[in-house]
Design a protein around this motif. Sequence first.
Motif, mmCIF file in Angstrom:
data_model
loop_
_atom_site.group_PDB
_atom_site.id
_atom_site.type_symbol
_atom_site.label_atom_id
_atom_site.label_comp_id
_atom_site.label_asym_id
_atom_site.label_seq_id
_atom_site.Cartn_x
_atom_site.Cartn_y
_atom_site.Cartn_z
ATOM 1 N N GLU A 242 65.495 90.067 5.581
ATOM 2 C CA GLU A 242 65.693 90.081 4.135
ATOM 3 C C GLU A 242 64.455 90.874 3.516
ATOM 4 O OE1 GLU A 242 64.072 86.474 2.064
ATOM 5 O OE2 GLU A 242 66.081 86.079 2.168
ATOM 6 N N ILE A 243 63.153 91.183 4.122
ATOM 7 C CA ILE A 243 62.253 91.675 3.595
ATOM 8 C C ILE A 243 62.336 93.298 3.785
ATOM 9 C CG2 ILE A 243 59.576 92.183 3.795
ATOM 10 C CD1 ILE A 243 59.236 89.336 4.424
ATOM 11 N N PHE A 244 62.791 93.508 4.959
ATOM 12 C CA PHE A 244 62.980 95.021 5.203
ATOM 13 C C PHE A 244 64.092 95.534 4.208
ATOM 14 C CE2 PHE A 244 60.081 94.906 8.429
ATOM 15 C CZ PHE A 244 60.012 95.955 8.986
ATOM 16 N N ALA A 245 65.034 94.897 4.188
ATOM 17 C CA ALA A 245 66.402 95.376 3.150
ATOM 18 C C ALA A 245 65.915 95.479 1.784
ATOM 19 C CB ALA A 245 67.529 94.219 3.357
ATOM 20 N N ALA A 246 65.022 94.477 1.366
ATOM 21 C CA ALA A 246 64.445 94.687 -0.081
ATOM 22 C C ALA A 246 63.678 95.723 -0.357
ATOM 23 C CB ALA A 246 63.605 93.384 -0.230
ATOM 24 N N ASN A 247 63.403 96.640 0.981
ATOM 25 C CA ASN A 247 62.567 97.486 0.987
ATOM 26 C C ASN A 247 63.262 98.864 1.178
ATOM 27 O OD1 ASN A 247 59.461 97.025 0.105
ATOM 28 N ND2 ASN A 247 60.082 95.703 1.405
ATOM 29 N N GLY A 248 64.624 98.727 1.248
ATOM 30 C CA GLY A 248 65.577 99.877 1.783
ATOM 31 C C GLY A 248 65.472 100.177 3.026
ATOM 32 N N GLN A 249 65.156 99.302 3.902
ATOM 33 C CA GLN A 249 64.847 99.373 5.607
ATOM 34 C C GLN A 249 65.800 98.606 6.408
ATOM 35 O OE1 GLN A 249 60.587 99.146 5.316
ATOM 36 N NE2 GLN A 249 60.052 101.405 6.044
ATOM 37 N N THR A 250 66.137 98.941 7.659
ATOM 38 C CA THR A 250 66.880 98.168 8.745
ATOM 39 C C THR A 250 65.744 97.431 9.433
ATOM 40 O OG1 THR A 250 68.566 99.515 8.379
ATOM 41 C CG2 THR A 250 68.692 98.014 10.076
ATOM 42 N N TYR A 251 65.885 96.398 9.581
ATOM 43 C CA TYR A 251 64.902 95.516 10.603
ATOM 44 C C TYR A 251 65.443 95.438 12.026
ATOM 45 C CZ TYR A 251 62.138 91.735 12.985
ATOM 46 O OH TYR A 251 61.408 90.988 13.744
ATOM 47 N N GLU A 252 64.644 96.025 12.846
ATOM 48 C CA GLU A 252 64.917 96.260 14.408
ATOM 49 C C GLU A 252 64.577 94.801 14.882
ATOM 50 O OE1 GLU A 252 63.213 97.736 18.319
ATOM 51 O OE2 GLU A 252 63.363 99.071 16.625
ATOM 52 N N ARG A 253 65.567 94.063 15.362
ATOM 53 C CA ARG A 253 65.226 92.747 15.913
ATOM 54 C C ARG A 253 64.568 93.017 17.277
ATOM 55 N NH1 ARG A 253 70.746 89.288 15.552
ATOM 56 N NH2 ARG A 253 71.519 91.545 16.502
ATOM 57 N N GLN B 272 43.962 93.902 12.721
ATOM 58 C CA GLN B 272 45.183 93.977 13.067
ATOM 59 C C GLN B 272 45.753 92.323 13.415
ATOM 60 O OE1 GLN B 272 46.033 96.414 16.401
ATOM 61 N NE2 GLN B 272 48.010 96.593 15.995
ATOM 62 N N GLU B 273 44.918 91.436 14.133
ATOM 63 C CA GLU B 273 45.226 90.372 14.538
ATOM 64 C C GLU B 273 45.493 89.542 13.308
ATOM 65 O OE1 GLU B 273 46.390 89.425 17.125
ATOM 66 O OE2 GLU B 273 46.175 91.227 18.348
ATOM 67 N N LEU B 274 44.460 89.521 12.226
ATOM 68 C CA LEU B 274 44.501 88.864 10.957
ATOM 69 C C LEU B 274 45.857 89.233 10.157
ATOM 70 C CD1 LEU B 274 40.667 88.692 10.033
ATOM 71 C CD2 LEU B 274 42.009 86.965 10.986
ATOM 72 N N GLN B 275 46.004 90.488 10.151
ATOM 73 C CA GLN B 275 47.510 90.796 9.652
ATOM 74 C C GLN B 275 48.671 90.219 10.029
ATOM 75 O OE1 GLN B 275 49.005 94.653 9.697
ATOM 76 N NE2 GLN B 275 48.693 94.609 7.212
ATOM 77 N N ALA B 276 48.646 89.921 11.307
ATOM 78 C CA ALA B 276 49.756 89.185 12.057
ATOM 79 C C ALA B 276 49.905 87.813 11.652
ATOM 80 C CB ALA B 276 49.650 89.430 13.560
ATOM 81 N N ASP B 277 48.618 87.322 11.517
ATOM 82 C CA ASP B 277 48.322 85.750 11.100
ATOM 83 C C ASP B 277 49.118 85.742 9.450
ATOM 84 O OD1 ASP B 277 47.413 84.537 13.146
ATOM 85 O OD2 ASP B 277 45.284 85.082 12.520
ATOM 86 N N CYS B 278 48.755 86.670 8.880
ATOM 87 C CA CYS B 278 49.296 86.763 7.406
ATOM 88 C C CYS B 278 50.705 86.857 7.448
ATOM 89 C CB CYS B 278 48.596 87.900 6.458
ATOM 90 S SG CYS B 278 48.942 87.836 4.899
ATOM 91 N N PHE B 279 51.260 87.861 8.278
ATOM 92 C CA PHE B 279 52.909 88.172 8.378
ATOM 93 C C PHE B 279 53.422 86.608 8.990
ATOM 94 C CE2 PHE B 279 52.776 92.771 9.332
ATOM 95 C CZ PHE B 279 52.441 93.130 7.852
ATOM 96 N N ILE C 132 54.163 90.121 1.641
ATOM 97 C CA ILE C 132 53.391 91.055 2.696
ATOM 98 C C ILE C 132 52.514 92.034 2.016
ATOM 99 C CG2 ILE C 132 55.377 90.837 4.134
ATOM 100 C CD1 ILE C 132 56.316 93.723 3.508
ATOM 101 N N GLY C 133 52.781 92.247 0.600
ATOM 102 C CA GLY C 133 51.708 93.116 -0.073
ATOM 103 C C GLY C 133 50.172 92.557 -0.118
#
Length: 288
Positions: free
Chosen positions: A95-106, A202-209, A278-279
Motif C-alpha cells: 500500500e505504501i509503495f503503491a501510493a508512491n508509484g512503486q511496486t513492493y517486492e515481497r 540504519q537500525e533505528l530506521q528499521a525500528d521506525c519502519f 515513513i517520512g
Amino acid sequence: MLWNKGRRSDNVEDAGQGGGGPSFGGRGLGIGGIVILAILGLVFFKDPTALLGQGDPGAATPTQTQQAPRQAASDDPQVDFVRAILGETEDTWREIFAANGQTYERPKLVLFRDGVRTACGSASSAVGPFYCPGDHRVYLDLGFFQTMQDRFHETGDFARAYVIAHEVGHHVQNLVGVFDKVNDARRRGASLEGASGLSVRQELQADCFAGVWANRSQQRQQWLQAGDIESALKAATAIGDDTLQEQSQGRVVPDSFTHGTSAQRVHWFRTGFDSGDIGKCNTFTGSI
C-alpha cells in the motif's frame, strides 16, 4: 494481539535443519548484513564474525547450492503466526509503495533450525533473526521466540511481531536504496559504529519502519489489545545497546554502539507508530 485476523502469506519457507539456499562462503556480505550480525552478536554476547562467514566484501560467487526451501507447513501455530504477520507486512508495504508509484517486492521469510546457508554466508541459530540483502530474505529460527521469553522475559505476541516487522524494515531499506547509500558513506570514511554511526541510524530506521507497519496494520485490522504496544516497547528496551552492554560487561561503551540505546529504540518505534508516516523515519540527518 488478535493476530488470527491477518492474511496468511505464501512466502514463508522452511529450510529445515542446516538447510537453505545458495552458499556464498561469507562473501558479498553487504553493510546491512554486517550491521545486523554485529547487533545480534551483541545480543548474544558473541563475536559476530564467528556467527556468520565474513570474507572479501567483493562480488559474490556461489560455491554450493542446497535444495530449495519448501513452503512451511500451515498446521504449526507458530508458523501460522509468522505467516499472518508477514502477510500484514506485505499488505502494508504494498500500500505504501503503491501510493508512491512503486511496486513492493515481497521478501521470502525462511524458517530454519540449527543453521542456514544464505547469500550472506552460513549462520547458526545463535544469531537470531536477520535479513540478508544478498538474497532479499528474512531468516528466523523459531527458537528465538523462546529465547525472548527466557532471556528478555517477553512473551507477548506483538513483541514477536515487532521482531519480524523490524527485519522486514531492513528489506524495505534495501529496496529503496538505503543499504547502497550506507555502503557508499562507509567507503567515504563515515563511521559504522558509535552512538551516531551508520549502524545505529540504519537500525533505528528499521525500528521506525516497524512502527509504521504497526500503525497501518492496526488501522486495517484493529487487532491490537491492551498492553500490546507496551510489549513491543519492552522488547525494544531489552535490546538497546546500553542495556545489553550493562548486562554483559557492567558498563556502557557508546563508541561501540551498533543498534541504539533503549531510549532511542523506543523513541523511533513510537515515532513510526504515532505517525504512520515513513517520512518521519529519516534517522540519517541530525541528532538521533
